[in-house]
Scaffold this motif. Structure first.
Motif, PDB file in Angstrom:
ATOM      1  N   GLY A 113      74.938 -67.218  10.490  1.00 28.26           N
ATOM      2  CA  GLY A 113      75.521 -65.931  10.798  1.00 28.26           C
ATOM      3  C   GLY A 113      76.995 -65.871  10.452  1.00 28.26           C
ATOM      4  N   MET A 114      77.435 -64.682  10.065  1.00 25.81           N
ATOM      5  CA  MET A 114      78.859 -64.476   9.810  1.00 25.81           C
ATOM      6  C   MET A 114      79.457 -63.729  10.992  1.00 25.81           C
ATOM      7  N   ASP A 115      80.656 -64.103  11.358  1.00 21.83           N
ATOM      8  CA  ASP A 115      81.307 -63.499  12.512  1.00 21.83           C
ATOM      9  C   ASP A 115      81.802 -62.097  12.194  1.00 21.83           C
ATOM     10  N   ILE A 116      81.591 -61.197  13.174  1.00 18.98           N
ATOM     11  CA  ILE A 116      82.007 -59.798  13.074  1.00 18.98           C
ATOM     12  C   ILE A 116      83.108 -59.566  14.107  1.00 18.98           C
ATOM     13  N   ARG A 117      84.141 -58.872  13.702  1.00 19.42           N
ATOM     14  CA  ARG A 117      85.280 -58.561  14.580  1.00 19.42           C
ATOM     15  C   ARG A 117      85.222 -57.103  15.035  1.00 19.42           C
ATOM     16  N   CYS A 118      85.770 -56.841  16.217  1.00 24.57           N
ATOM     17  CA  CYS A 118      85.812 -55.460  16.703  1.00 24.57           C
ATOM     18  C   CYS A 118      86.978 -54.728  16.045  1.00 24.57           C
ATOM     19  N   ASN A 119      86.804 -53.427  15.885  1.00 20.42           N
ATOM     20  CA  ASN A 119      87.820 -52.590  15.267  1.00 20.42           C
ATOM     21  C   ASN A 119      88.381 -51.650  16.338  1.00 20.42           C
ATOM     22  N   ILE A 120      89.233 -52.203  17.192  1.00 22.27           N
ATOM     23  CA  ILE A 120      89.881 -51.423  18.250  1.00 22.27           C
ATOM     24  C   ILE A 120      91.385 -51.561  18.097  1.00 22.27           C
ATOM     25  N   THR A 121      92.134 -50.571  18.583  1.00 17.53           N
ATOM     26  CA  THR A 121      93.592 -50.595  18.428  1.00 17.53           C
ATOM     27  C   THR A 121      94.307 -51.101  19.679  1.00 17.53           C
ATOM     28  N   ALA A 122      93.582 -51.150  20.793  1.00 15.97           N
ATOM     29  CA  ALA A 122      94.158 -51.640  22.055  1.00 15.97           C
ATOM     30  C   ALA A 122      93.093 -52.472  22.764  1.00 15.97           C
ATOM     31  N   PRO A 123      93.509 -53.409  23.622  1.00 21.67           N
ATOM     32  CA  PRO A 123      92.522 -54.216  24.351  1.00 21.67           C
ATOM     33  C   PRO A 123      91.568 -53.334  25.168  1.00 21.67           C
ATOM     34  N   VAL A 124      90.328 -53.804  25.276  1.00 26.13           N
ATOM     35  CA  VAL A 124      89.301 -53.129  26.065  1.00 26.13           C
ATOM     36  C   VAL A 124      88.841 -54.107  27.140  1.00 26.13           C
ATOM     37  N   THR A 125      88.865 -53.671  28.400  1.00 23.26           N
ATOM     38  CA  THR A 125      88.420 -54.529  29.499  1.00 23.26           C
ATOM     39  C   THR A 125      87.072 -54.048  30.010  1.00 23.26           C
ATOM     40  N   LEU A 126      86.129 -54.983  30.043  1.00 20.89           N
ATOM     41  CA  LEU A 126      84.803 -54.714  30.587  1.00 20.89           C
ATOM     42  C   LEU A 126      84.732 -55.291  31.994  1.00 20.89           C
ATOM     43  N   GLN A 127      84.378 -54.451  32.941  1.00 18.18           N
ATOM     44  CA  GLN A 127      84.179 -54.909  34.312  1.00 18.18           C
ATOM     45  C   GLN A 127      82.823 -55.623  34.401  1.00 18.18           C
ATOM     46  N   PRO A 128      82.588 -56.398  35.458  1.00 17.18           N
ATOM     47  CA  PRO A 128      81.281 -57.054  35.604  1.00 17.18           C
ATOM     48  C   PRO A 128      80.142 -56.030  35.474  1.00 17.18           C
ATOM     49  N   LEU A 129      79.154 -56.375  34.668  1.00 21.28           N
ATOM     50  CA  LEU A 129      77.970 -55.576  34.361  1.00 21.28           C
ATOM     51  C   LEU A 129      78.249 -54.299  33.569  1.00 21.28           C
ATOM     52  N   GLU A 130      79.484 -54.101  33.142  1.00 21.36           N
ATOM     53  CA  GLU A 130      79.796 -52.940  32.301  1.00 21.36           C
ATOM     54  C   GLU A 130      79.412 -53.240  30.858  1.00 21.36           C
ATOM     55  N   ARG A 131      78.908 -52.224  30.174  1.00 14.31           N
ATOM     56  CA  ARG A 131      78.573 -52.343  28.764  1.00 14.31           C
ATOM     57  C   ARG A 131      79.343 -51.287  27.982  1.00 14.31           C
ATOM     58  N   ARG A 132      79.622 -51.603  26.727  1.00 14.96           N
ATOM     59  CA  ARG A 132      80.385 -50.670  25.903  1.00 14.96           C
ATOM     60  C   ARG A 132      80.002 -50.872  24.440  1.00 14.96           C
ATOM     61  N   LEU A 133      79.913 -49.757  23.718  1.00 13.94           N
ATOM     62  CA  LEU A 133      79.689 -49.798  22.277  1.00 13.94           C
ATOM     63  C   LEU A 133      81.037 -49.969  21.597  1.00 13.94           C
ATOM     64  N   LEU A 134      81.201 -51.075  20.884  1.00 14.36           N
ATOM     65  CA  LEU A 134      82.463 -51.353  20.195  1.00 14.36           C
ATOM     66  C   LEU A 134      82.293 -51.141  18.695  1.00 14.36           C
ATOM     67  N   PRO A 135      83.228 -50.443  18.071  1.00 16.08           N
ATOM     68  CA  PRO A 135      83.151 -50.214  16.628  1.00 16.08           C
ATOM     69  C   PRO A 135      83.588 -51.459  15.858  1.00 16.08           C
ATOM     70  N   THR A 136      83.116 -51.552  14.616  1.00 15.63           N
ATOM     71  CA  THR A 136      83.522 -52.666  13.752  1.00 15.63           C
ATOM     72  C   THR A 136      84.268 -52.190  12.515  1.00 15.63           C
ATOM     73  N   GLY A 137      84.113 -50.919  12.169  1.00 16.04           N
ATOM     74  CA  GLY A 137      84.717 -50.420  10.931  1.00 16.04           C
ATOM     75  C   GLY A 137      83.954 -50.854   9.694  1.00 16.04           C
TER      76      GLY A 137
END
Length: 144
Positions: free
Chosen positions: A23-47
């Motif tokens: 597998g090749m590593d994929i990086r997130c494409n965000i401009t500021a840090p994103v904090t996930l709380q316990p059991l929180e889910r989020r769709l992160l873009p990759t660009g």
């Protein structure tokens, strides 16, 4: 084989981190840090946008280090990217730890494996061939 890719992120193209990595590593494409709380889910873009050849899929899988050290994993594992999809690759991360987890811009959040697949024709029948295992489910493979 070559895979066409558009990179609209500020990150480098995905890459294999070792000579024999699947597998090749994929990086997130965000401009500021994103904090996930316990059991929180989020769709992160990759660009990233890819064009796979017919008969191939891309599988989005967790990174073992993130899962073990931080409790972060990909929710729909493996996520499948079909050959006819042309949208941005998004990654659904979930925090399974008991503490908030912060994802930094450009952080490696998952890995992508490109694999060949088949589309078999289903044939409806009334019986299946017999095997020693039969209909035995989980734990019925004969190992104790």
């Amino acid at each position: 084989m070559q895979v066409r890719i558009i990179n609209r992120s500020s990150n480098p193209l995905p890459q294999y981190e070792s000579a024999m990595a699947a597998g090749m590593d994929i990086r997130c494409n965000i401009t500021a840090p994103v904090t996930l709380q316990p059991l929180e889910r989020r769709l992160l873009p990759t660009g990233l946008f890819i064009e796979l050849p017919q008969g191939y899929e891309a599988q989005i899988r967790p990174r073992s280090g993130l899962a073990l050290k931080r409790g972060l994993t990909v929710l729909n594992t493996p996520g499948t990217i079909d050959a006819d999809y042309r949208g941005e690759i998004g990654v659904i991360l979930i925090n399974l730890s008991n503490e908030p987890q912060t994802i930094e811009p450009g952080e490696r959040i998952c890995q992508m494996v490109i694999a060949r697949h088949e589309q078999p024709q289903l044939v409806e029948v009334t019986e299946l061939s017999a095997t020693n295992r039969g209909a035995g489910g989980f734990g019925h493979s004969g190992t104790h």
